[in-house]
Structures are given as structure tokens and as C-alpha cells.
Design a protein around this motif. Structure first.
Motif, PDB file in Angstrom:
ATOM      1  N   ASP A   1      95.378 151.766  -9.135  1.00 41.49           N
ATOM      2  CA  ASP A   1      96.415 151.344 -10.064  1.00 41.49           C
ATOM      3  C   ASP A   1      96.068 150.007 -10.706  1.00 41.49           C
ATOM      4  O   ASP A   1      96.271 149.809 -11.905  1.00 41.49           O
ATOM      5  CB  ASP A   1      97.771 151.245  -9.362  1.00 41.49           C
ATOM      6  CG  ASP A   1      98.366 152.605  -9.044  1.00 41.49           C
ATOM      7  OD1 ASP A   1      97.900 153.614  -9.617  1.00 41.49           O
ATOM      8  OD2 ASP A   1      99.291 152.661  -8.221  1.00 41.49           O
ATOM      9  N   ALA A   2      95.531 149.075  -9.928  1.00 42.09           N
ATOM     10  CA  ALA A   2      95.148 147.767 -10.455  1.00 42.09           C
ATOM     11  C   ALA A   2      94.024 147.916 -11.477  1.00 42.09           C
ATOM     12  O   ALA A   2      94.045 147.278 -12.536  1.00 42.09           O
ATOM     13  CB  ALA A   2      94.726 146.836  -9.326  1.00 42.09           C
TER      14      ALA A   2
ATOM     15  N   PHE B   1      92.212 148.114 -17.110  1.00 41.08           N
ATOM     16  CA  PHE B   1      91.526 148.875 -18.145  1.00 41.08           C
ATOM     17  C   PHE B   1      92.456 149.097 -19.341  1.00 41.08           C
ATOM     18  O   PHE B   1      92.057 148.927 -20.489  1.00 41.08           O
ATOM     19  CB  PHE B   1      91.039 150.217 -17.594  1.00 41.08           C
ATOM     20  CG  PHE B   1      90.089 150.925 -18.511  1.00 41.08           C
ATOM     21  CD1 PHE B   1      88.734 150.660 -18.463  1.00 41.08           C
ATOM     22  CD2 PHE B   1      90.555 151.848 -19.429  1.00 41.08           C
ATOM     23  CE1 PHE B   1      87.855 151.303 -19.315  1.00 41.08           C
ATOM     24  CE2 PHE B   1      89.688 152.504 -20.294  1.00 41.08           C
ATOM     25  CZ  PHE B   1      88.328 152.229 -20.223  1.00 41.08           C
ATOM     26  N   ALA B   2      93.700 149.444 -19.085  1.00 41.58           N
ATOM     27  CA  ALA B   2      94.675 149.682 -20.154  1.00 41.58           C
ATOM     28  C   ALA B   2      94.877 148.424 -20.985  1.00 41.58           C
ATOM     29  O   ALA B   2      94.999 148.485 -22.217  1.00 41.58           O
ATOM     30  CB  ALA B   2      95.999 150.159 -19.572  1.00 41.58           C
ATOM     31  N   SER B   3      94.902 147.272 -20.348  1.00 38.95           N
ATOM     32  CA  SER B   3      95.122 146.021 -21.070  1.00 38.95           C
ATOM     33  C   SER B   3      93.952 145.669 -21.981  1.00 38.95           C
ATOM     34  O   SER B   3      94.097 144.856 -22.894  1.00 38.95           O
ATOM     35  CB  SER B   3      95.382 144.877 -20.091  1.00 38.95           C
ATOM     36  OG  SER B   3      94.201 144.523 -19.397  1.00 38.95           O
TER      37      SER B   3
ATOM     38  N   LEU C   1      95.651 149.490 -27.963  1.00 34.46           N
ATOM     39  CA  LEU C   1      96.992 150.061 -27.824  1.00 34.46           C
ATOM     40  C   LEU C   1      97.690 149.609 -26.543  1.00 34.46           C
ATOM     41  O   LEU C   1      98.891 149.817 -26.387  1.00 34.46           O
ATOM     42  CB  LEU C   1      96.927 151.592 -27.856  1.00 34.46           C
ATOM     43  CG  LEU C   1      96.447 152.190 -29.180  1.00 34.46           C
ATOM     44  CD1 LEU C   1      96.395 153.714 -29.076  1.00 34.46           C
ATOM     45  CD2 LEU C   1      97.322 151.754 -30.330  1.00 34.46           C
ATOM     46  N   GLY C   2      96.927 149.017 -25.617  1.00 38.83           N
ATOM     47  CA  GLY C   2      97.508 148.488 -24.390  1.00 38.83           C
ATOM     48  C   GLY C   2      97.975 149.539 -23.399  1.00 38.83           C
ATOM     49  O   GLY C   2      98.810 149.278 -22.548  1.00 38.83           O
ATOM     50  N   ARG C   3      97.413 150.735 -23.511  1.00 31.72           N
ATOM     51  CA  ARG C   3      97.782 151.801 -22.583  1.00 31.72           C
ATOM     52  C   ARG C   3      96.631 152.779 -22.445  1.00 31.72           C
ATOM     53  O   ARG C   3      95.704 152.780 -23.246  1.00 31.72           O
ATOM     54  CB  ARG C   3      99.035 152.529 -23.054  1.00 31.72           C
ATOM     55  CG  ARG C   3      98.869 153.269 -24.372  1.00 31.72           C
ATOM     56  CD  ARG C   3     100.154 153.960 -24.798  1.00 31.72           C
ATOM     57  NE  ARG C   3     100.000 154.661 -26.055  1.00 31.72           N
ATOM     58  CZ  ARG C   3      99.486 155.865 -26.210  1.00 31.72           C
ATOM     59  NH1 ARG C   3      99.041 156.537 -25.162  1.00 31.72           N
ATOM     60  NH2 ARG C   3      99.401 156.424 -27.392  1.00 31.72           N
TER      61      ARG C   3
ATOM     62  N   GLY D   1      91.687 154.557 -27.695  1.00 35.35           N
ATOM     63  CA  GLY D   1      92.823 153.657 -27.854  1.00 35.35           C
ATOM     64  C   GLY D   1      92.453 152.303 -28.438  1.00 35.35           C
ATOM     65  O   GLY D   1      93.182 151.333 -28.282  1.00 35.35           O
ATOM     66  N   GLY D   2      91.315 152.240 -29.100  1.00 33.25           N
ATOM     67  CA  GLY D   2      90.863 150.987 -29.702  1.00 33.25           C
ATOM     68  C   GLY D   2      90.031 150.121 -28.773  1.00 33.25           C
ATOM     69  O   GLY D   2      89.754 148.964 -29.082  1.00 33.25           O
ATOM     70  N   LEU D   3      89.595 150.677 -27.633  1.00 36.56           N
ATOM     71  CA  LEU D   3      88.794 149.899 -26.682  1.00 36.56           C
ATOM     72  C   LEU D   3      87.534 149.342 -27.330  1.00 36.56           C
ATOM     73  O   LEU D   3      87.244 148.156 -27.208  1.00 36.56           O
ATOM     74  CB  LEU D   3      88.419 150.743 -25.465  1.00 36.56           C
ATOM     75  CG  LEU D   3      87.509 150.067 -24.447  1.00 36.56           C
ATOM     76  CD1 LEU D   3      88.228 148.908 -23.775  1.00 36.56           C
ATOM     77  CD2 LEU D   3      87.018 151.060 -23.410  1.00 36.56           C
ATOM     78  N   THR D   4      86.803 150.178 -28.055  1.00 36.16           N
ATOM     79  CA  THR D   4      85.552 149.693 -28.644  1.00 36.16           C
ATOM     80  C   THR D   4      85.798 148.628 -29.702  1.00 36.16           C
ATOM     81  O   THR D   4      84.948 147.769 -29.924  1.00 36.16           O
ATOM     82  CB  THR D   4      84.722 150.848 -29.238  1.00 36.16           C
ATOM     83  OG1 THR D   4      85.554 151.652 -30.067  1.00 36.16           O
ATOM     84  CG2 THR D   4      84.113 151.699 -28.163  1.00 36.16           C
ATOM     85  N   SER D   5      86.948 148.645 -30.350  1.00 31.75           N
ATOM     86  CA  SER D   5      87.241 147.607 -31.336  1.00 31.75           C
ATOM     87  C   SER D   5      87.538 146.268 -30.669  1.00 31.75           C
ATOM     88  O   SER D   5      87.485 145.229 -31.320  1.00 31.75           O
ATOM     89  CB  SER D   5      88.431 148.018 -32.211  1.00 31.75           C
ATOM     90  OG  SER D   5      89.635 147.998 -31.466  1.00 31.75           O
ATOM     91  N   MET D   6      87.857 146.298 -29.378  1.00 27.77           N
ATOM     92  CA  MET D   6      88.176 145.076 -28.644  1.00 27.77           C
ATOM     93  C   MET D   6      86.952 144.475 -27.957  1.00 27.77           C
ATOM     94  O   MET D   6      87.003 143.349 -27.474  1.00 27.77           O
ATOM     95  CB  MET D   6      89.244 145.372 -27.581  1.00 27.77           C
ATOM     96  CG  MET D   6      90.529 145.963 -28.132  1.00 27.77           C
ATOM     97  SD  MET D   6      91.432 144.828 -29.174  1.00 27.77           S
ATOM     98  CE  MET D   6      92.092 143.724 -27.951  1.00 27.77           C
TER      99      MET D   6
END
Length: 75
Positions: A17-18, A23-25, A29-31, A62-67
Motif C-alpha cells: 500500500d505504501a 507511485f500514484a503520487s 493524475l495523482g492516482r 496517468g502522465g507518469l512519463t511527463s513527470m
């Protein structure tokens, strides 16, 4: 390329969960992804509407690569 998607088969262990929360953060999109987030792309590629699509990659992250930041070297 794929990100992590939530499914019904998760254990719910604290360490997992942690990790998933961290990973979501990291995504824009934050999820995390859910099945509904990828089903449209799958339907397109499996249908006649996508019959002329070849040799391409869809990034459903969810936009991970853009971050992501480029690796910086200290020179």
C-alpha cells in the motif's frame, strides 16, 4: 509501456500500500489506473476502427512519463 493498475486481486499489505501510494503520487493524475482507464484503448485496438493502426506505442500511465525528469550529471 504500462503503469501500475489497481485490480481486485490486491492483497492490501502495508508495504504494498505504501509503495502504491508513492507511485500514484508520482503521476500527473495523482492516482493509479483502473480497468476503465485502459478499456477504451483496448476496444479501439481490438475493433475495426483500429484496423489500420500498426507499429505505435500507447502510453497509458496517468502522465507518469511527463513527470519524469531527465537524468542530470554533475560535470
Amino acid at each position: 509501456q504500462a503503469a501500475i493498475a489497481l485490480t481486485e486481486k490486491r492483497d492490501g499489505k502495508a508495504a504494498a500500500d505504501a509503495f502504491l501510494e508513492t507511485f500514484a503520487s508520482m503521476t500527473a493524475l495523482g492516482r493509479l489506473a483502473e480497468g476503465k482507464d485502459v478499456e477504451g484503448t483496448i476496444q479501439l485496438l481490438a475493433s475495426n476502427a483500429g484496423s489500420y493502426i500498426t507499429g505505435t506505442c500507447y502510453v497509458l500511465d496517468g502522465g507518469l512519463t511527463s513527470m519524469l525528469r531527465p537524468y542530470a550529471t554533475n560535470k
